[in-house]
Design a protein around this motif. Structure first.
Motif, mmCIF file in Angstrom:
data_model
loop_
_atom_site.group_PDB
_atom_site.id
_atom_site.type_symbol
_atom_site.label_atom_id
_atom_site.label_comp_id
_atom_site.label_asym_id
_atom_site.label_seq_id
_atom_site.Cartn_x
_atom_site.Cartn_y
_atom_site.Cartn_z
ATOM 1 N N GLU A 241 -5.246 -1.292 6.109
ATOM 2 C CA GLU A 241 -4.238 -0.513 5.409
ATOM 3 C C GLU A 241 -4.787 -0.008 4.084
ATOM 4 O O GLU A 241 -5.422 -0.737 3.338
ATOM 5 C CB GLU A 241 -2.988 -1.357 5.165
ATOM 6 N N ALA A 242 -4.511 1.249 3.819
ATOM 7 C CA ALA A 242 -4.981 1.843 2.579
ATOM 8 C C ALA A 242 -4.203 1.285 1.398
ATOM 9 O O ALA A 242 -3.036 0.934 1.510
ATOM 10 C CB ALA A 242 -4.819 3.357 2.627
ATOM 11 N N VAL A 243 -4.861 1.184 0.264
ATOM 12 C CA VAL A 243 -4.183 0.869 -0.982
ATOM 13 C C VAL A 243 -4.475 2.019 -1.934
ATOM 14 O O VAL A 243 -5.261 2.910 -1.627
ATOM 15 C CB VAL A 243 -4.660 -0.479 -1.573
ATOM 16 N N SER A 244 -3.854 1.997 -3.086
ATOM 17 C CA SER A 244 -3.911 3.175 -3.933
ATOM 18 C C SER A 244 -4.470 2.870 -5.306
ATOM 19 O O SER A 244 -5.041 1.810 -5.556
ATOM 20 C CB SER A 244 -2.507 3.761 -4.083
ATOM 21 N N ASP A 245 -4.256 3.814 -6.233
ATOM 22 C CA ASP A 245 -4.690 3.655 -7.608
ATOM 23 C C ASP A 245 -3.652 2.908 -8.429
ATOM 24 O O ASP A 245 -3.832 2.699 -9.616
ATOM 25 C CB ASP A 245 -4.937 5.034 -8.221
ATOM 26 N N ALA A 246 -2.547 2.505 -7.798
ATOM 27 C CA ALA A 246 -1.481 1.815 -8.518
ATOM 28 C C ALA A 246 -1.875 0.375 -8.825
ATOM 29 O O ALA A 246 -2.631 -0.248 -8.093
ATOM 30 C CB ALA A 246 -0.192 1.834 -7.700
ATOM 31 N N VAL A 247 -1.323 -0.144 -9.912
ATOM 32 C CA VAL A 247 -1.580 -1.528 -10.291
ATOM 33 C C VAL A 247 -0.966 -2.468 -9.266
ATOM 34 O O VAL A 247 0.010 -2.132 -8.594
ATOM 35 C CB VAL A 247 -1.012 -1.804 -11.702
ATOM 36 N N SER B 186 0.835 -1.192 0.000
ATOM 37 C CA SER B 186 0.000 0.000 0.000
ATOM 38 C C SER B 186 0.864 1.235 0.000
ATOM 39 O O SER B 186 1.980 1.238 0.489
ATOM 40 C CB SER B 186 -0.916 0.015 1.225
ATOM 41 N N SER B 187 0.366 2.294 -0.564
ATOM 42 C CA SER B 187 1.119 3.548 -0.651
ATOM 43 C C SER B 187 0.517 4.655 0.166
ATOM 44 O O SER B 187 1.100 5.723 0.303
ATOM 45 C CB SER B 187 1.225 3.987 -2.113
ATOM 46 N N GLY B 188 -0.683 4.435 0.724
ATOM 47 C CA GLY B 188 -1.296 5.441 1.585
ATOM 48 C C GLY B 188 -1.604 6.746 0.883
ATOM 49 O O GLY B 188 -1.537 7.824 1.486
ATOM 50 N N LEU B 189 -1.934 6.727 -0.408
ATOM 51 C CA LEU B 189 -2.248 7.951 -1.140
ATOM 52 C C LEU B 189 -3.528 8.580 -0.626
ATOM 53 O O LEU B 189 -4.454 7.906 -0.223
ATOM 54 C CB LEU B 189 -2.398 7.644 -2.634
ATOM 55 N N ARG B 190 -3.582 9.881 -0.670
ATOM 56 C CA ARG B 190 -4.772 10.595 -0.231
ATOM 57 C C ARG B 190 -5.867 10.510 -1.288
ATOM 58 O O ARG B 190 -5.632 10.180 -2.445
ATOM 59 C CB ARG B 190 -4.440 12.077 0.016
#
Length: 216
Positions: free
Chosen positions: A44-50, A5-9
């Protein structure tokens, strides 16, 4: 498999609404008390990344699956790179949740027809039409349900949650997911999409590929 996860807002809600390609047909999921394992899966947050990898151990089957599913999805998503990135993420998140990726593909077809910014009349969002109340349940108001893997992580984990509640009964679990428990229409739509458009038998596909005459 460890989650990454990258924790993007969150993206600005107005931007997501602007990019929406029309309302989706989805029911209203109902809140069910979450088990500790479900909370952990969504914590845990995940992001828009593949997703980092396509979790098929055999390299040959991995290539066959991605090529074949990409071919089936081509009319809905013309961009090959994005199409393969989406398929990789769907397989990754479905496998992570203990779901058949082909089932999840069928569910996404019924829920949003693979439209990333779809919004239903009940305000369900994204590929898997996740209801926004889940963000309050998880105390994660900044998670963006239009993000690729965020949406898939929530949707797959919620379906897994409903399957556990229903002790593996897919018909009832799908009814809960759509907010139509006990009604046959939605589970039948998902099963039909799964079996008609997304069934996967790698040995047959490999055989057909091997015997197909070369194109001129």
């Amino acid at each position: 498999m460890p989650a990454h996860s990258s924790g993007l807002r969150a993206l600005i809600a107005g931007l997501a609404l602007t990019l929406c390609s029309g309302a989706a047909q989805a029911g209203a999921q109902q809140y069910e008390p979450l088990a500790a394992s479900v909370r952990a899966a969504l914590h845990e947050a995940v992001s828009d990344a593949v997703a980092p990898t396509l979790p098929i151990p055999d390299a040959g089957e991995r290539s066959l699956w991605l090529t074949e599913m990409s071919r089936r999805l081509q009319k809905r998503i013309p961009d090959e790179n994005y199409r393969k990135a989406l398929l990789t993420s769907i397989h990754y998140e479905a496998t992570r949740a203990g779901l058949d990726p082909q089932l999840v593909l069928g569910l996404i077809q019924v829920e949003s027809n693979f439209r990333k910014y779809a919004i239903s009349s009940a305000s369900a969002r994204g590929y898997m039409q996740v209801m926004p109340f889940w963000l309050k349940v998880m105390n994660r108001p900044d998670d963006n349900l239009f993000h690729l893997r965020t949406n898939l992580r929530y949707g797959c984990t919620i379906l897994r949650h409903y399957l556990d509640i229903e002790k593996g009964d897919l018909f009832r679990a799908l009814g809960r997911y759509n907010g139509s428990l006990g009604k046959a229409e939605y589970p039948n739509l998902v099963r039909t999409a799964w079996e008609k458009h997304w069934s996967w038998q790698p040995q047959q596909v490999a055989s057909a590929t091997a015997t197909k005459p070369p194109s001129n």
